[in-house]
Write a protein that holds these residues in place. Structure first.
Motif, PDB file in Angstrom:
ATOM      1  N   LYS A 124       0.888  -0.961  -0.358  1.00 34.91           N
ATOM      2  CA  LYS A 124       0.228  -0.434  -0.064  1.00 34.91           C
ATOM      3  C   LYS A 124       0.654   0.972   0.133  1.00 34.91           C
ATOM      4  CE  LYS A 124      -2.747   2.366   2.770  1.00 34.91           C
ATOM      5  NZ  LYS A 124      -3.207   2.839   1.759  1.00 34.91           N
ATOM      6  N   VAL A 125       2.102   1.046   0.781  1.00 37.55           N
ATOM      7  CA  VAL A 125       2.952   2.474   1.198  1.00 37.55           C
ATOM      8  C   VAL A 125       3.775   2.854  -0.612  1.00 37.55           C
ATOM      9  CG1 VAL A 125       4.497   4.001   2.103  1.00 37.55           C
ATOM     10  CG2 VAL A 125       2.954   2.424   3.735  1.00 37.55           C
ATOM     11  N   GLY A 126       4.078   1.483  -0.748  1.00 36.66           N
ATOM     12  CA  GLY A 126       5.161   1.682  -1.598  1.00 36.66           C
ATOM     13  C   GLY A 126       4.598   1.808  -3.519  1.00 36.66           C
ATOM     14  N   GLY A 127       3.324   1.356  -3.217  1.00 42.49           N
ATOM     15  CA  GLY A 127       2.394   1.804  -4.012  1.00 42.49           C
ATOM     16  C   GLY A 127       1.866   3.139  -4.224  1.00 42.49           C
ATOM     17  N   GLY A 128       1.661   3.713  -3.149  1.00 44.64           N
ATOM     18  CA  GLY A 128       0.974   4.922  -3.251  1.00 44.64           C
ATOM     19  C   GLY A 128       1.735   6.165  -3.229  1.00 44.64           C
ATOM     20  N   ILE A 129       3.082   5.248  -2.697  1.00 42.61           N
ATOM     21  CA  ILE A 129       4.217   6.931  -2.809  1.00 42.61           C
ATOM     22  C   ILE A 129       4.392   7.346  -3.635  1.00 42.61           C
ATOM     23  CG2 ILE A 129       5.950   7.870  -1.848  1.00 42.61           C
ATOM     24  CD1 ILE A 129       5.110   6.793   0.467  1.00 42.61           C
ATOM     25  N   PHE A 130       4.984   6.043  -4.450  1.00 40.89           N
ATOM     26  CA  PHE A 130       5.547   6.172  -6.152  1.00 40.89           C
ATOM     27  C   PHE A 130       4.526   7.002  -7.125  1.00 40.89           C
ATOM     28  CE2 PHE A 130       6.657   4.526  -9.839  1.00 40.89           C
ATOM     29  CZ  PHE A 130       7.474   4.947 -10.561  1.00 40.89           C
ATOM     30  N   ALA A 131       2.632   5.646  -7.197  1.00 35.92           N
ATOM     31  CA  ALA A 131       2.481   6.894  -7.608  1.00 35.92           C
ATOM     32  C   ALA A 131       1.662   8.574  -7.660  1.00 35.92           C
ATOM     33  CB  ALA A 131       0.427   6.361  -7.643  1.00 35.92           C
ATOM     34  N   VAL A 132       1.825   8.678  -6.225  1.00 35.15           N
ATOM     35  CA  VAL A 132       2.347  10.572  -5.949  1.00 35.15           C
ATOM     36  C   VAL A 132       3.561  11.033  -6.854  1.00 35.15           C
ATOM     37  CG1 VAL A 132       1.806  11.895  -4.204  1.00 35.15           C
ATOM     38  CG2 VAL A 132       0.706  10.169  -3.755  1.00 35.15           C
ATOM     39  N   PHE A 133       3.696   9.876  -6.459  1.00 31.49           N
ATOM     40  CA  PHE A 133       5.568  11.197  -7.390  1.00 31.49           C
ATOM     41  C   PHE A 133       5.014  10.677  -8.564  1.00 31.49           C
ATOM     42  CE2 PHE A 133       9.330  10.446  -9.212  1.00 31.49           C
ATOM     43  CZ  PHE A 133      10.540  11.365  -8.642  1.00 31.49           C
ATOM     44  N   LEU A 134       4.700   9.831  -9.543  1.00 30.15           N
ATOM     45  CA  LEU A 134       4.434   9.583 -10.772  1.00 30.15           C
ATOM     46  C   LEU A 134       3.530  10.676 -10.437  1.00 30.15           C
ATOM     47  CD1 LEU A 134       4.825   6.651 -12.537  1.00 30.15           C
ATOM     48  CD2 LEU A 134       5.926   8.584 -13.178  1.00 30.15           C
ATOM     49  N   THR A 135       2.645  11.189 -10.688  1.00 26.22           N
ATOM     50  CA  THR A 135       1.534  12.414 -10.793  1.00 26.22           C
ATOM     51  C   THR A 135       2.040  13.391 -10.724  1.00 26.22           C
ATOM     52  OG1 THR A 135       0.441  10.699  -8.999  1.00 26.22           O
ATOM     53  CG2 THR A 135      -0.939  12.237 -10.116  1.00 26.22           C
ATOM     54  N   LEU A 136       2.954  13.905  -9.408  1.00 26.79           N
ATOM     55  CA  LEU A 136       3.729  15.292 -10.014  1.00 26.79           C
ATOM     56  C   LEU A 136       4.421  15.226 -10.816  1.00 26.79           C
ATOM     57  CD1 LEU A 136       4.902  15.506  -5.976  1.00 26.79           C
ATOM     58  CD2 LEU A 136       3.314  17.123  -6.687  1.00 26.79           C
ATOM     59  N   ILE A 137       5.005  14.305 -11.303  1.00 32.76           N
ATOM     60  CA  ILE A 137       6.045  14.305 -12.562  1.00 32.76           C
ATOM     61  C   ILE A 137       5.308  14.639 -13.863  1.00 32.76           C
ATOM     62  CG2 ILE A 137       7.754  13.653 -13.988  1.00 32.76           C
ATOM     63  CD1 ILE A 137       9.420  14.002 -11.674  1.00 32.76           C
ATOM     64  N   LEU A 138       4.370  13.777 -13.770  1.00 27.48           N
ATOM     65  CA  LEU A 138       3.719  14.001 -15.363  1.00 27.48           C
ATOM     66  C   LEU A 138       2.437  15.259 -14.547  1.00 27.48           C
ATOM     67  CD1 LEU A 138       2.711  10.317 -16.262  1.00 27.48           C
ATOM     68  CD2 LEU A 138       4.791  10.964 -16.910  1.00 27.48           C
ATOM     69  N   PHE A 139       2.486  15.992 -13.926  1.00 28.75           N
ATOM     70  CA  PHE A 139       1.040  16.971 -14.054  1.00 28.75           C
ATOM     71  C   PHE A 139       1.948  17.938 -14.584  1.00 28.75           C
ATOM     72  CE2 PHE A 139      -0.042  20.532 -11.919  1.00 28.75           C
ATOM     73  CZ  PHE A 139      -1.398  20.728 -12.541  1.00 28.75           C
ATOM     74  N   ARG A 140       1.114  18.076 -15.401  1.00 22.70           N
ATOM     75  CA  ARG A 140       1.689  20.310 -16.107  1.00 22.70           C
ATOM     76  C   ARG A 140       0.238  21.239 -16.896  1.00 22.70           C
ATOM     77  NH1 ARG A 140       0.873  19.175 -21.922  1.00 22.70           N
ATOM     78  NH2 ARG A 140       0.146  17.056 -22.465  1.00 22.70           N
ATOM     79  N   LEU A 141       0.470  22.142 -16.044  1.00 28.69           N
ATOM     80  CA  LEU A 141      -0.476  23.295 -16.550  1.00 28.69           C
ATOM     81  C   LEU A 141      -0.758  22.657 -18.348  1.00 28.69           C
ATOM     82  CD1 LEU A 141       0.373  25.799 -13.673  1.00 28.69           C
ATOM     83  CD2 LEU A 141      -2.012  24.386 -13.993  1.00 28.69           C
ATOM     84  N   LEU A 142      -2.023  22.774 -18.448  1.00 28.91           N
ATOM     85  CA  LEU A 142      -2.852  22.391 -19.917  1.00 28.91           C
ATOM     86  C   LEU A 142      -2.870  24.189 -20.743  1.00 28.91           C
ATOM     87  CD1 LEU A 142      -5.556  19.949 -20.181  1.00 28.91           C
ATOM     88  CD2 LEU A 142      -3.166  19.825 -21.056  1.00 28.91           C
ATOM     89  N   GLU A 143      -1.843  24.588 -21.574  1.00 30.04           N
ATOM     90  CA  GLU A 143      -2.282  25.426 -21.964  1.00 30.04           C
ATOM     91  C   GLU A 143      -3.309  26.212 -22.988  1.00 30.04           C
ATOM     92  OE1 GLU A 143       0.423  27.886 -22.126  1.00 30.04           O
ATOM     93  OE2 GLU A 143       2.110  26.474 -21.626  1.00 30.04           O
ATOM     94  N   LYS A 144      -4.029  27.036 -23.065  1.00 29.88           N
ATOM     95  CA  LYS A 144      -5.318  27.211 -23.648  1.00 29.88           C
ATOM     96  C   LYS A 144      -5.649  26.582 -25.394  1.00 29.88           C
ATOM     97  CE  LYS A 144      -7.886  31.446 -23.799  1.00 29.88           C
ATOM     98  NZ  LYS A 144      -8.718  31.622 -22.402  1.00 29.88           N
ATOM     99  N   GLY A 145      -6.193  26.194 -25.370  1.00 31.80           N
ATOM    100  CA  GLY A 145      -7.045  25.353 -26.306  1.00 31.80           C
ATOM    101  C   GLY A 145      -6.182  23.651 -26.970  1.00 31.80           C
ATOM    102  N   GLU A 146      -5.918  23.722 -26.081  1.00 29.42           N
ATOM    103  CA  GLU A 146      -5.048  22.191 -25.236  1.00 29.42           C
ATOM    104  C   GLU A 146      -6.137  20.868 -24.422  1.00 29.42           C
ATOM    105  OE1 GLU A 146      -0.988  20.155 -24.815  1.00 29.42           O
ATOM    106  OE2 GLU A 146      -1.592  21.878 -23.927  1.00 29.42           O
ATOM    107  N   GLY A 147      -6.199  19.846 -24.801  1.00 27.92           N
ATOM    108  CA  GLY A 147      -6.725  19.277 -23.774  1.00 27.92           C
ATOM    109  C   GLY A 147      -8.251  19.125 -24.066  1.00 27.92           C
ATOM    110  N   ASP A 148      -8.829  19.390 -22.656  1.00 23.82           N
ATOM    111  CA  ASP A 148     -10.300  19.731 -22.473  1.00 23.82           C
ATOM    112  C   ASP A 148     -11.463  18.736 -22.935  1.00 23.82           C
ATOM    113  OD1 ASP A 148     -12.495  21.039 -21.127  1.00 23.82           O
ATOM    114  OD2 ASP A 148     -12.186  22.692 -22.625  1.00 23.82           O
TER     115      ASP A 148
END
Lengths: 148, 176
Positions: A124-148
């Protein structure tokens, strides 16, 4: 951070990260015999994956262990812990009854269901902490017109 | 009476925290915070608590990595400037004095350092190995005597990670 670090760091990380992972598994499995347990062991395993992510770049680490897989690991660990606790009621007792035989002290297989609980918490702890780390690494603010 | 090494460690931690507050660059502040955590791990080890020392040092390293990544990503530097005014200093001194008075009254009744009360814990120490079969007494308390606490801790961690997923998701987020 896109392409990871230099060759020296990559070679060292390739040698060291399996050892860190084995040490984490040792800390989890020997939690009822020596200092340690599920929580520090899980964090050590997660830090091995963090070392891989930092040295090889996020794409390669993402291929090794996906965010969704880490999330499934976390939920599975939590479920193992809860099911073990509930089995105490089934075997005629109360919540968190140590229903397995105690065995001989100072052996690897002893102390009833405590090693199994440690494995669940470690997952639980290993999976959870690595998942949070990956989410922080992969997170980016979308520019206007991208995604959605 | 704690030994001199513990006082040295605590002084190091206070200095690290002060440097972290007063330094100009964010990365220096993060590294000074890591000094506090590492000194805390050594203090746990010195007070013969290896379980907590292992957890502290591992979590500290991981938190340091995450904080350094967060600092190196954020490019904007916020400079906080302000003057110490008389009113601010007066209010601060007042609150420090009030806190010291209450802390003195609260801590006067505690048992002295190194000799705990041992009313409930005496029973754990005597019967831990016999009742749970676990050679590590800390684990036997965490997962057998006080397993409800561990369940609550696991629930807190689960909720925190769920919240991080919800805040940091990439799918379904509207463009700014």
């Amino acid at each position: 951070m896109k392409n990871g670090m230099t060759l020296i760091v990559r070679v060292i990380a390739r040698f060291v990260s399996p050892m860190i992972m084995v040490f984490g598994i040792y800390i989890i499995l020997h939690g009822h015999l020596s200092p340690g347990g599920g929580f520090p062991g899980g964090v050590i395993i997660a830090s091995a994956f963090v070392l891989l992510t930092l040295s090889f770049g996020k794409e390669i680490a993402y291929q090794k262990l996906k965010e969704s897989t880490a999330s499934v690991m976390e939920s599975a660990g939590a479920l193992i812990f809860l099911i073990l606790a509930t089995l105490g009621i089934v075997f005629g007792g109360w919540f968190f009854l140590n229903f397995l035989p105690k065995g001989e002290p100072f052996r690897l297989i002893s102390a009833g269901f405590i090693p199994l609980c440690n494995i669940g918490i470690g997952l639980k702890v290993g999976g959870g902490i690595f998942a949070v780390f990956l989410t922080l690494i992969l997170f980016r603010l979308l520019e206007k017109g991208e995604g959605d | 009476m704690p030994e001199i090494e513990l006082y040295l460690l605590i002084t190091l931690m206070i200095v690290g925290a002060l440097v972290a507050v007063h330094t100009r660059y964010l990365i220096s502040a993060v590294i000074s915070l890591a000094v506090v955590g590492m000194a805390l791990a050594v203090a746990f080890l010195y007070m013969q608590a290896p379980d907590i020392a292992i957890t502290q040092i591992v979590v500290e390293v991981l938190a340091l990595v995450i904080l350094i990544i967060a600092v190196s990503i954020g490019k904007e530097v916020v400079d906080i400037k302000g003057k110490w005014e008389t009113l601010t200093i007066g209010v601060t001194v007042l609150f420090v004095v009030i806190f010291a008075i209450f802390a003195y009254r609260a801590l006067a009744d505690l048992p002295p350092f190194g000799s705990p009360l041992m009313t409930v814990s005496q029973r754990y120490v005597e019967e831990g190995l016999k009742q749970t079969g676990s050679a590590n007494l800390v684990t036997s308390i965490l997962l057998d005597f006080r397993a409800y606490d561990t369940l609550g801790e696991a629930t807190i961690l689960f909720t925190a990670i769920l919240g991080a997923f919800a805040v940091l998701r990439n799918i379904g987020r509207k463009a700014k």
